[in-house]
Design an enzyme around this catalytic site. Structure first.
Site, PDB file in Angstrom:
ATOM      1  N   SER A 191       0.790  -1.230   0.000  1.00 41.44           N
ATOM      2  CA  SER A 191       0.000   0.000   0.000  1.00 41.44           C
ATOM      3  C   SER A 191       0.818   1.274   0.000  1.00 41.44           C
ATOM      4  O   SER A 191       0.327   2.321  -0.424  1.00 41.44           O
ATOM      5  CB  SER A 191      -0.944   0.007   1.212  1.00 41.44           C
ATOM      6  OG  SER A 191      -0.209  -0.056   2.421  1.00 41.44           O
ATOM      7  N   HIS A 219      -5.463  -3.732  -2.552  1.00 38.14           N
ATOM      8  CA  HIS A 219      -5.231  -2.779  -3.643  1.00 38.14           C
ATOM      9  C   HIS A 219      -5.148  -3.455  -5.007  1.00 38.14           C
ATOM     10  O   HIS A 219      -4.813  -2.812  -5.999  1.00 38.14           O
ATOM     11  CB  HIS A 219      -3.959  -1.976  -3.366  1.00 38.14           C
ATOM     12  CG  HIS A 219      -4.021  -1.205  -2.089  1.00 38.14           C
ATOM     13  ND1 HIS A 219      -4.564   0.056  -2.005  1.00 38.14           N
ATOM     14  CD2 HIS A 219      -3.628  -1.535  -0.824  1.00 38.14           C
ATOM     15  CE1 HIS A 219      -4.503   0.475  -0.754  1.00 38.14           C
ATOM     16  NE2 HIS A 219      -3.939  -0.471  -0.019  1.00 38.14           N
ATOM     17  N   LYS A 250     -12.231   0.078  -2.004  1.00 35.44           N
ATOM     18  CA  LYS A 250     -11.245   0.746  -2.856  1.00 35.44           C
ATOM     19  C   LYS A 250     -11.743   0.715  -4.303  1.00 35.44           C
ATOM     20  O   LYS A 250     -12.604   1.491  -4.669  1.00 35.44           O
ATOM     21  CB  LYS A 250      -9.881   0.112  -2.648  1.00 35.44           C
ATOM     22  CG  LYS A 250      -9.368   0.315  -1.209  1.00 35.44           C
ATOM     23  CD  LYS A 250      -8.045  -0.334  -0.961  1.00 35.44           C
ATOM     24  CE  LYS A 250      -7.501   0.024   0.417  1.00 35.44           C
ATOM     25  NZ  LYS A 250      -8.325  -0.441   1.545  1.00 35.44           N
TER      26      LYS A 250
END
Length: 404
Positions: A191, A219, A250
Site C-alpha cells: 500500500s 489494492h 477501494k
C-alpha cells in the site's frame, strides 16, 4: 488533572515537535478527482477509488434500491439474526471470482478489511492448539501486523519478519522450522510502495514447507487481472493453500471486505473468528450494492476503466521526472514520491495544497523512519490534463523548495 490527560498533552507536544501529528480534513463533496474542502476546490491524487466507482450513478441507485428492499441495517451479528439471503448471494458471487484460483472455495463477507485480517490470523492461530510459525513481510499493512499481535497474545506463536524482495532468507528459515503449522502473510499490492508480492515464489515455498499463504489483496481486487479478480487471476495462481482477502472499499467503490479460502477454512472462521462472530453484520443494502459493483467491474465497463487506469499510470511514469526526489518503481495505481524527511514531506504537501492539489504527506509509523513520502494514487477518473498539470507543478516545486 488526571494523569492520563496530562500525559496525553506531553505526548502530543512530542508528536508536534517530530512533525508526526496527524489531522483530519473533512470533504464536503462526493469522492472523485475534484473535491472541495472548506469551500476550496482541490484535485485529489490520494484516494483508493482506483476505478472511479465511488460516485458512480449505478452504485448510487443500487444502494438506494437495496435500502428500499432490505432496510438500512442488519440488526445483529451474522450468527444471531443479521445474516440475510442477500449476504448469501454476495458471498457466492465473491467465491466465484476466486474459483479458478482456490479449489473448493467459499467466501465470507466482512465489514472492513481490517476486521477480515484480524479474524483470519487469530482464528488460524487456534487450529489444533498447536504452536504456529507466522512469516510476515516487513512492509505489511497495519491490519496484518495487528492480527499477528493478537494471535501472539492468545497462544504460542513464533514470528519471523522477511523482506519480500529477498526470499532466500525466508527459504532458509522455513527449511529449519519444524513447526507443523506455518502461515506466510503478505500484501498483494504493497500500500505504501505500490509493488506486487512475488506470489508465485511464495506459493512454491508454501508447497515445499507445508505452509498456508495469506494474501491481503486490498489494492489489487478490481484492478488486477482480466476480469479485475485480483492478483491470483493476474498471476494465474491456483492452490488450496491460499487464503485471499479482498477489499470492497477501494476499486469496488463501496465498503466491506471478504475472505476466499477452502471451504474448511471458512467453516473454521465462522466458529473461531471473534471479530466476525461479535460484529454486527453489514447492511444488506450494502451487500446488494456490492453485487452491482462486481457486475460492473467484471464486465465491459470494468475492462474499459482498467484500460483508462493503465493509460493514466503510463502517462504519469512518462511525464514525472525528478532529480532530487525519487519515484518508486510501480506499475500499479500507487505511485509514491520519496522525499526523505518529515519536514520536506509536509512542506511539499502544503505547497501542493496551495497549487490546488491534495496529496497528504505519509510519515512514520506508517512508513519507516527516514522514508517520508507523498503517496500519490491514480484513478481511471483522472484526466490527461490533470495528470500533466500535476507533473508540471511537481517539477516546479522540486526546483524551488530547499533540499531536506
Amino acid at each position: 488533572m488526571p494523569f492520563a490527560l496530562d500525559q496525553i498533552d506531553t505526548e502530543l507536544v512530542t508528536l508536534d515537535r517530530e512533525l508526526l501529528r496527524r489531522s483530519i480534513r473533512s470533504v464536503n463533496t462526493p469522492c472523485g478527482p475534484e473535491i472541495q474542502i472548506q469551500g476550496r476546490s482541490l484535485l485529489a491524487f490520494c484516494s483508493n477509488d482506483y476505478l472511479g466507482l465511488a460516485n458512480h450513478p449505478e452504485l448510487i441507485a443500487a444502494l438506494s434500491e437495496g435500502a428500499a428492499r432490505f432496510g438500512t441495517g442488519s440488526g445483529a451479528s451474522h450468527l444471531i439474526s443479521g445474516h440475510h439471503v442477500i449476504h448469501d448471494e454476495l458471498e457466492a458471487k465473491l467465491a466465484s471470482t476466486q474459483a479458478g484460483a482456490i479449489p473448493n472455495v467459499r467466501a465470507l463477507f466482512f465489514s472492513t478489511g481490517y476486521v477480515a485480517n484480524l479474524s483470519v490470523i487469530t482464528a488460524l492461530g487456534l487450529i489444533g492448539n498447536k504452536k504456529i510459525s507466522i512469516y510476515s513481510a516487513a512492509l505489511n499493512h497495519a491490519s496484518l501486523i495487528d492480527g499477528i499481535r493478537l494471535a501472539r497474545g492468545q497462544g504460542s506463536v513464533d514470528l519471523h519478519i522477511f523482506d519480500h524482495h529477498h526470499l532466500e532468507a525466508l527459504d532458509d528459515i522455513l527449511h529449519n522450522d519444524s513447526a507443523p503449522h506455518k502461515l506466510i502473510v503478505i500484501d498483494g499490492v504493497f500500500s505504501m510502495d505500490g509493488d506486487l508480492a512475488p506470489v508465485q515464489k511464495l506459493l512454491h515455498l508454501a508447497n515445499q514447507y507445508d505452509a498456508l499463504l495469506m494474501i491481503d489483496d486490498a489494492h489489487g481486487f478490481g484492478v488486477l487481472g482480466k476480469h479485475g479478480y485480483g492478483i491470483l487471476e493476474d498471476q494465474r495462481i491456483c492452490s488450496d493453500r491460499i487464503i485471499y482477502i479482498g477489499t470492497l472499499g477501494k476499486a469496488a467503490g463501496l465498503n466491506g471486505a471478504f475472505v476466499c479460502a477452502h471451504k474448511k477454512i471458512i467453516a473454521w472462521l465462522i466458529q473461531k473468528a471473534r471479530p466476525y462472530i461479535y460484529s454486527t453484520a453489514s447492511s444488506p443494502a450494502l451487500a446488494f450494492a456490492v453485487l452491482r459493483s462486481i457486475s460492473l467491474m467484471e464486465g465491459e465497463k470494468g475492462k474499459e476503466l482498467r484500460v483508462l487506469l493503465q493509460q493514466n499510470i503510463a502517462l504519469w511514469k512518462k511525464e514525472s521526472t525528478f532529480t532530487r526526489w525519487k519515484r518508486l518503481e510501480s506499475d500499479t495505481a500507487i505511485q509514491p514520491i520519496m522525499v526523505g524527511s518529515n519536514e520536506t514531506a509536509l512542506q511539499l504537501a502544503r505547497a501542493l495544497d496551495q497549487f490546488g492539489y491534495w496529496i497528504p504527506a505519509i510519515r512514520p509509523p506508517t512508513v519507516p523512519k527516514g522514508k517520508a513520502r507523498l503517496r500519490m494514487t491514480l484513478s481511471a477518473a483522472h484526466t490527461k490534463e490533470q495528470i500533466e498539470g500535476l507533473c508540471n507543478v511537481l517539477s516546479e516545486l522540486e526546483s524551488s523548495l530547499p533540499p531536506s
